[in-house]
Design a protein around this motif. Structure first.
Motif, PDB file in Angstrom:
ATOM      1  N   UNK A  53       0.824  -1.211   0.000  1.00 19.52           N
ATOM      2  CA  UNK A  53       0.000   0.000   0.000  1.00 19.52           C
ATOM      3  C   UNK A  53       0.856   1.258   0.000  1.00 19.52           C
ATOM      4  N   UNK A  54       1.904   1.267   0.821  1.00 17.35           N
ATOM      5  CA  UNK A  54       2.800   2.418   0.877  1.00 17.35           C
ATOM      6  C   UNK A  54       3.419   2.695  -0.493  1.00 17.35           C
ATOM      7  N   UNK A  55       3.850   1.644  -1.151  1.00 17.86           N
ATOM      8  CA  UNK A  55       4.457   1.786  -2.467  1.00 17.86           C
ATOM      9  C   UNK A  55       3.441   2.304  -3.479  1.00 17.86           C
ATOM     10  N   UNK A  56       2.219   1.783  -3.422  1.00 21.43           N
ATOM     11  CA  UNK A  56       1.174   2.236  -4.346  1.00 21.43           C
ATOM     12  C   UNK A  56       0.873   3.720  -4.141  1.00 21.43           C
ATOM     13  N   UNK A  57       0.751   4.140  -2.892  1.00 18.99           N
ATOM     14  CA  UNK A  57       0.458   5.544  -2.608  1.00 18.99           C
ATOM     15  C   UNK A  57       1.595   6.435  -3.101  1.00 18.99           C
ATOM     16  N   UNK A  58       2.824   6.043  -2.830  1.00 20.13           N
ATOM     17  CA  UNK A  58       3.970   6.851  -3.271  1.00 20.13           C
ATOM     18  C   UNK A  58       4.002   6.963  -4.792  1.00 20.13           C
ATOM     19  N   UNK A  59       3.852   5.844  -5.475  1.00 16.46           N
ATOM     20  CA  UNK A  59       3.873   5.874  -6.938  1.00 16.46           C
ATOM     21  C   UNK A  59       2.745   6.747  -7.477  1.00 16.46           C
ATOM     22  N   UNK A  60       1.581   6.644  -6.863  1.00 12.95           N
ATOM     23  CA  UNK A  60       0.438   7.472  -7.253  1.00 12.95           C
ATOM     24  C   UNK A  60       0.778   8.950  -7.074  1.00 12.95           C
ATOM     25  N   UNK A  61       1.340   9.303  -5.933  1.00 13.27           N
ATOM     26  CA  UNK A  61       1.699  10.697  -5.664  1.00 13.27           C
ATOM     27  C   UNK A  61       2.794  11.206  -6.599  1.00 13.27           C
ATOM     28  N   UNK A  62       3.611  10.306  -7.093  1.00 18.17           N
ATOM     29  CA  UNK A  62       4.681  10.681  -8.011  1.00 18.17           C
ATOM     30  C   UNK A  62       4.194  10.732  -9.458  1.00 18.17           C
ATOM     31  N   UNK A  63       2.917  10.433  -9.673  1.00 20.25           N
ATOM     32  CA  UNK A  63       2.358  10.485 -11.019  1.00 20.25           C
ATOM     33  C   UNK A  63       2.505   9.194 -11.796  1.00 20.25           C
ATOM     34  N   UNK A  64       2.882   8.114 -11.131  1.00 20.25           N
ATOM     35  CA  UNK A  64       3.070   6.817 -11.786  1.00 20.25           C
ATOM     36  C   UNK A  64       1.849   5.923 -11.541  1.00 20.25           C
ATOM     37  N   UNK A  65       0.687   6.388 -11.995  1.00 20.72           N
ATOM     38  CA  UNK A  65      -0.550   5.673 -11.735  1.00 20.72           C
ATOM     39  C   UNK A  65      -0.562   4.276 -12.338  1.00 20.72           C
ATOM     40  N   UNK A  66       0.033   4.128 -13.514  1.00 23.18           N
ATOM     41  CA  UNK A  66       0.042   2.812 -14.176  1.00 23.18           C
ATOM     42  C   UNK A  66       0.824   1.790 -13.351  1.00 23.18           C
ATOM     43  N   UNK A  67       1.856   2.227 -12.649  1.00 23.78           N
ATOM     44  CA  UNK A  67       2.615   1.329 -11.773  1.00 23.78           C
ATOM     45  C   UNK A  67       1.889   1.122 -10.449  1.00 23.78           C
ATOM     46  N   UNK A  68       1.182   2.131  -9.998  1.00 21.31           N
ATOM     47  CA  UNK A  68       0.492   2.049  -8.705  1.00 21.31           C
ATOM     48  C   UNK A  68      -0.725   1.132  -8.757  1.00 21.31           C
ATOM     49  N   UNK A  69      -1.447   1.145  -9.860  1.00 24.59           N
ATOM     50  CA  UNK A  69      -2.711   0.416  -9.946  1.00 24.59           C
ATOM     51  C   UNK A  69      -2.586  -1.079  -9.637  1.00 24.59           C
ATOM     52  N   UNK A  70      -1.627  -1.815 -10.226  1.00 21.84           N
ATOM     53  CA  UNK A  70      -1.547  -3.244  -9.895  1.00 21.84           C
ATOM     54  C   UNK A  70      -1.219  -3.491  -8.420  1.00 21.84           C
ATOM     55  N   UNK A  71      -0.456  -2.584  -7.815  1.00 25.10           N
ATOM     56  CA  UNK A  71      -0.153  -2.732  -6.391  1.00 25.10           C
ATOM     57  C   UNK A  71      -1.406  -2.501  -5.555  1.00 25.10           C
ATOM     58  N   UNK A  72      -2.183  -1.480  -5.901  1.00 27.03           N
ATOM     59  CA  UNK A  72      -3.448  -1.257  -5.208  1.00 27.03           C
ATOM     60  C   UNK A  72      -4.340  -2.497  -5.323  1.00 27.03           C
ATOM     61  N   UNK A  73      -4.447  -3.039  -6.531  1.00 31.86           N
ATOM     62  CA  UNK A  73      -5.304  -4.209  -6.746  1.00 31.86           C
ATOM     63  C   UNK A  73      -4.824  -5.407  -5.936  1.00 31.86           C
ATOM     64  N   UNK A  74      -3.516  -5.631  -5.913  1.00 30.40           N
ATOM     65  CA  UNK A  74      -2.954  -6.742  -5.141  1.00 30.40           C
ATOM     66  C   UNK A  74      -3.249  -6.569  -3.652  1.00 30.40           C
ATOM     67  N   UNK A  76      -5.551  -4.717  -2.223  1.00 33.88           N
ATOM     68  CA  UNK A  76      -6.978  -4.770  -1.946  1.00 33.88           C
ATOM     69  C   UNK A  76      -7.478  -6.214  -1.905  1.00 33.88           C
ATOM     70  N   UNK A  77      -7.083  -7.020  -2.867  1.00 37.05           N
ATOM     71  CA  UNK A  77      -7.508  -8.423  -2.884  1.00 37.05           C
ATOM     72  C   UNK A  77      -7.032  -9.145  -1.624  1.00 37.05           C
ATOM     73  N   UNK A  78      -5.796  -8.915  -1.231  1.00 39.47           N
ATOM     74  CA  UNK A  78      -5.250  -9.582  -0.047  1.00 39.47           C
ATOM     75  C   UNK A  78      -5.913  -9.079   1.233  1.00 39.47           C
ATOM     76  N   UNK A  79      -6.170  -7.782   1.310  1.00 34.04           N
ATOM     77  CA  UNK A  79      -6.827  -7.248   2.517  1.00 34.04           C
ATOM     78  C   UNK A  79      -8.260  -7.743   2.622  1.00 34.04           C
ATOM     79  N   UNK A  80      -8.949  -7.824   1.512  1.00 32.67           N
ATOM     80  CA  UNK A  80     -10.308  -8.364   1.559  1.00 32.67           C
ATOM     81  C   UNK A  80     -10.281  -9.807   2.054  1.00 32.67           C
ATOM     82  N   UNK A  81      -9.311 -10.571   1.573  1.00 38.78           N
ATOM     83  CA  UNK A  81      -9.197 -11.976   1.951  1.00 38.78           C
ATOM     84  C   UNK A  81      -8.811 -12.130   3.420  1.00 38.78           C
ATOM     85  N   UNK A  82      -7.881 -11.332   3.889  1.00 37.20           N
ATOM     86  CA  UNK A  82      -7.360 -11.518   5.245  1.00 37.20           C
ATOM     87  C   UNK A  82      -8.104 -10.707   6.306  1.00 37.20           C
TER      88      UNK A  82
END
Length: 110
Positions: A53-74, A76-82
Motif C-alpha cells: 500500500x505504501x508503495x502504491x500511494x507513493x507511486x500514485x503521488x509521483x504520477x506513476x498511476x500505471x505502476x500504482x494500480x496493480x499494487x493497489x489491486x494486489x 486490496x484483494x489480499x486485505x479483503x481476503x485476510x
C-alpha cells in the motif's frame, strides 16, 4: 538484513522521507522494504500488505498511476481476503484506489 525489525526501520525511513517531500529518495527504501517483507514474511502478512500500500500511494503521488494500480489491486484483494470488506484498512485502500482510478479518468471503475 532481512530481519523484520530492520525492514520496519527501512519502511519508517522511507515514510519519513516521503513526508519531507523527498519522494525520489523514499522510493528505493520502500522497494527494499517491500522485497524484504515479501521474502521473509510472505505476501499475505499485514506488514507486507502495508508495504504494498505504501508503495502504491507513493507511486500514485509521483504520477506513476500505471505502476500504482496493480499494487493497489494486489493489496486490496489480499486485505479483503485476510481482513474482510469492512476493516478500516480495507476501506482506506478502497478509497485510495478509487481516487487513483478517478484521476486516471476511469470514473466507472472508481
Amino acid at each position: 538484513d532481512r530481519h523484520p525489525s530492520t525492514l520496519t526501520s527501512i519502511n519508517g525511513m522511507a515514510l519519513l522521507l516521503k513526508q519531507m517531500g523527498k519522494k525520489e529518495e523514499a522510493l528505493p527504501l520502500y522497494k527494499e522494504a517491500l522485497a524484504g517483507r515479501r521474502e521473509t514474511l510472505g505476501d499475505q502478512h499485514p506488514d507486507t500488505l502495508n508495504s504494498i500500500s505504501n508503495m502504491a500511494v507513493l507511486l500514485d503521488e509521483m504520477g506513476n498511476q500505471e505502476e500504482a494500480l496493480p499494487l493497489y489491486k494486489e493489496a486490496l484483494a489480499a486485505r479483503r481476503e485476510t481482513l474482510g470488506d469492512r476493516h478500516p484498512s480495507t476501506l482506506t485502500l478502497i478509497s485510495n484506489m478509487a481516487g487513483l482510478l478517478a484521476g486516471m479518468g476511469n470514473q466507472e471503475e472508481a
